[in-house]
Design a protein around this motif. Structure first.
Motif, mmCIF file in Angstrom:
data_model
loop_
_atom_site.group_PDB
_atom_site.id
_atom_site.type_symbol
_atom_site.label_atom_id
_atom_site.label_comp_id
_atom_site.label_asym_id
_atom_site.label_seq_id
_atom_site.Cartn_x
_atom_site.Cartn_y
_atom_site.Cartn_z
ATOM 1 N N THR A 225 38.813 45.291 31.185
ATOM 2 C CA THR A 225 39.734 45.176 32.324
ATOM 3 C C THR A 225 38.973 45.164 33.643
ATOM 4 O OG1 THR A 225 40.080 47.577 32.528
ATOM 5 C CG2 THR A 225 41.538 46.385 31.025
ATOM 6 N N ASN A 231 42.099 38.592 31.089
ATOM 7 C CA ASN A 231 43.027 37.641 30.445
ATOM 8 C C ASN A 231 42.291 36.625 29.577
ATOM 9 O OD1 ASN A 231 41.832 36.405 32.655
ATOM 10 N ND2 ASN A 231 43.607 35.098 33.073
ATOM 11 N N THR A 234 40.027 38.715 24.309
ATOM 12 C CA THR A 234 40.999 39.146 23.299
ATOM 13 C C THR A 234 40.329 40.084 22.308
ATOM 14 O OG1 THR A 234 42.261 37.086 23.458
ATOM 15 C CG2 THR A 234 42.557 38.396 21.457
#
Length: 358
Positions: A225, A231, A234
């Motif tokens: 983060t 984004n 994953t």
């Protein structure tokens, strides 16, 4: 030949277990009688399906349990009459050594994790197998004589664990980068997260997939983060079968700080990924010393980022390294591992073979 393998357990998500299970099944295919004695686990059904006998041997490290294990193992060796006992973990080796001496049965040990202090106890074997040249050198430096050491490089291609595996590539986004491994510091994931942050700034279509679980998962999620490109990262989690991700990935990265001979590299090469690994322990040997994969220094996110950028910038270079992953790929088969291991067994069983003291 009658071969008795000794393991603490047969649970998944343990490279030592995977290597031993692969070897046992491959030895049966080559016509030998094989038994696996352990505390049991996920792979017992697979072993049985592949005609490997399974015996229960509780190796819990408690005095009474270990005494009972000694008695159980003594009876197993007496009744099953193996030609060779092969121990894959420290507890297994310590339990097996006195009984093998009493029964005059050769004991072979395999050093899977040389970085563990207890690995020197694998020197109790009549012969000691190191899973890479780097592991062999490390064990010599720790006092195990070269005369009893043999290197058998890890390989997984053709493993019974992979029979019937799903070969449908996963659906991945953009230029995909994949990491598969345990989430703990030895695997160097923070270095990859930092390298990906740099590469993603230049190539925002890139995406990083992280497959694996471990005690540092929450910490690494937080690091992700903080990269500013969460984004595009994953976390897949711990999965039994990462091969579909490998088939779909463009680049596979293993940024380990220490790794004796990671099985995952032969899988990544089989899947024809462009492979990047750190120049530590057995990784260079598994990548053909730079011929079949790109080697970078450990703990060096900037160099790793530069290599990622080179591959993301040049599809031709990316395709070249995908093709180079297939160089000498047959050297990573489990059949080759089984045959080399069997030759070591035969060396201690042949008439007049010297028995090396521990």
């Amino acid at each position: 030949m009658r071969i008795l393998h000794i393991l603490n357990h047969t649970r998944r998500l343990n490279g030592n277990v995977h290597a031993a299970v692969d070897l046992a099944c491959a030895q049966v295919k080559l016509g030998h009688n094989v038994c696996m004695a352990s505390g049991g686990g996920d792979f017992d059904r697979l072993l049985a399906r592949n005609a490997v006998e399974v015996a229960f041997l509780d190796q819990e490290r408690k005095p009474l349990a270990l005494l009972k294990s000694l008695w159980t193992l003594r009876r197993l060796i007496r009744d099953w009459k193996p030609d060779i006992v092969h121990a894959h973990m420290m507890t297994s080796a310590v339990l097996s050594a006195p009984i093998c001496r009493l029964s005059s049965t050769p004991l072979i040990t395999t050093v899977h994790n040389a970085f563990e202090k207890s690995a020197v106890l694998m020197g109790l074997g009549t012969r000691v197998i190191a899973v890479s040249e780097a592991v062999g050198k490390s064990m010599q430096q720790r006092g195990i004589s070269a005369s009893k050491l043999h290197v058998v490089l890890n390989g997984t291609i053709g493993s019974a664990r992979f029979e019937g595996r799903d070969r449908t590539p996963a659906s991945l986004r953009g230029r995909s980068i994949l990491f598969v491994g345990g989430l703990h510091p030895r695997k160097g994931l923070p270095d990859l997260l930092e390298a990906f942050r740099v590469a993603h700034e230049k190539y925002p279509e890139s995406h990083l997939y992280i497959a694996g679980g471990g005690p540092f998962e929450a910490a690494y999620l937080q690091l992700a983060t903080e990269t500013g490109c969460a984004n595009a990262i994953t976390f897949v989690g711990a999965i039994d079968e990462p091969f579909p991700y490998m088939l779909a990935a463009d680049i596979f990265v293993l940024p380990s700080h220490a790794d004796p001979a990671p099985l995952v590299l032969s899988e990544a090469r089989e899947a024809a990924c462009a492979v990047i690994g750190t120049s530590v322990d057995g990784i260079p040997q598994l990548l053909g010393f730079g011929e079949a994969g790109i080697l970078v220094p450990p703990r060096d996110p900037q160099t790793l980022a530069a290599v990622l950028c080179e591959l993301l910038a040049d599809p031709g270079k990316l395709d070249m390294w995908k093709a180079r992953s297939q160089l000498h790929i047959n050297n990573l088969t489990i059949e080759r591992v089984a045959r080399e291991t069997l030759s070591i067994y035969k060396s201690v069983r042949s008439p007049g073979a010297e028995t090396v003291s521990a």
